[in-house]
Structure formats: C-alpha cells, structure tokens
Design a protein around this motif. Structure first.
Motif, PDB file in Angstrom:
ATOM      1  N   ARG A 157       1.147  -1.304   0.163  1.00 40.66           N
ATOM      2  CA  ARG A 157      -0.344   0.089  -0.316  1.00 40.66           C
ATOM      3  C   ARG A 157       1.204   1.235   0.232  1.00 40.66           C
ATOM      4  O   ARG A 157       0.590   1.729  -0.818  1.00 40.66           O
ATOM      5  N   ARG A 185       2.786   1.095  -3.108  1.00 41.50           N
ATOM      6  CA  ARG A 185       1.535   2.085  -4.540  1.00 41.50           C
ATOM      7  C   ARG A 185       1.423   3.702  -4.247  1.00 41.50           C
ATOM      8  O   ARG A 185       1.359   4.595  -5.589  1.00 41.50           O
ATOM      9  N   GLN A 222      -5.278   1.827  -6.563  1.00 42.28           N
ATOM     10  CA  GLN A 222      -5.819   0.309  -6.649  1.00 42.28           C
ATOM     11  C   GLN A 222      -5.538  -0.283  -8.326  1.00 42.28           C
ATOM     12  O   GLN A 222      -5.882  -1.310  -8.487  1.00 42.28           O
ATOM     13  N   ARG A 243      -6.412  -5.406  -3.423  1.00 40.49           N
ATOM     14  CA  ARG A 243      -7.365  -5.075  -2.465  1.00 40.49           C
ATOM     15  C   ARG A 243      -7.170  -6.059  -1.419  1.00 40.49           C
ATOM     16  O   ARG A 243      -7.605  -5.469  -0.459  1.00 40.49           O
ATOM     17  N   GLU A 268      -3.865  -5.536  -0.105  1.00 39.82           N
ATOM     18  CA  GLU A 268      -3.858  -4.264   0.783  1.00 39.82           C
ATOM     19  C   GLU A 268      -4.272  -5.181   1.949  1.00 39.82           C
ATOM     20  O   GLU A 268      -4.401  -3.789   3.214  1.00 39.82           O
TER      21      GLU A 268
END
Length: 68
Positions: free
Chosen positions: A9, A12, A19, A34, A37
């Motif tokens: 996360r 990113r 996402q 998803r 994370e």
C-alpha cells in the motif's frame, strides 16, 4: 517489521497509483490487490511476488523474531 500489506500500500501510494492502476500495471486483478492490501492471510505467493516485482522486490524467507 512492516507487513507485506502495508508495504505494498505504501509503495503504491508513493508511486501515485490507485489500486486500479496498480492492478493493471502489475497484471493482477483488482480483487487480489484489494485483498492483499487488506492483509488477507491466504493469498498466493506467486501473485504477491508479481505485485512486489513492480517495485523491484520479492518475498523470501525471513527469520522470525522470538519473544523471550
């Protein structure tokens, strides 16, 4: 030690990716990103490494810290 979920996360967000963008660029599904994370316990290691590869990393064995 930072969890893989938090690491992915953070990396990113540092890269300025949503996402959805991350999923497309890494070749993974949005659902997997998803779940990764969110720290889902049962994710596939090959897909984790596919996600980490976007940032030049891979998962490997690490010695556990022992509580005394």
């Amino acid at each position: 030690m930072e969890s893989i979920a938090l690491f992915v996360r953070r990396k990113r967000k540092e890269a300025g990716l949503t996402q959805e963008d991350f999923a497309v660029r890494s070749g993974l599904g949005l659902r997997f990103v998803r779940e990764l994370e969110e720290g889902k316990n049962t994710v596939r290691l090959d897909k984790v490494n596919q996600a980490l590869a976007l940032f030049g990393y891979e998962a490997g064995p690490v010695m556990q810290e022992r509580i005394k």
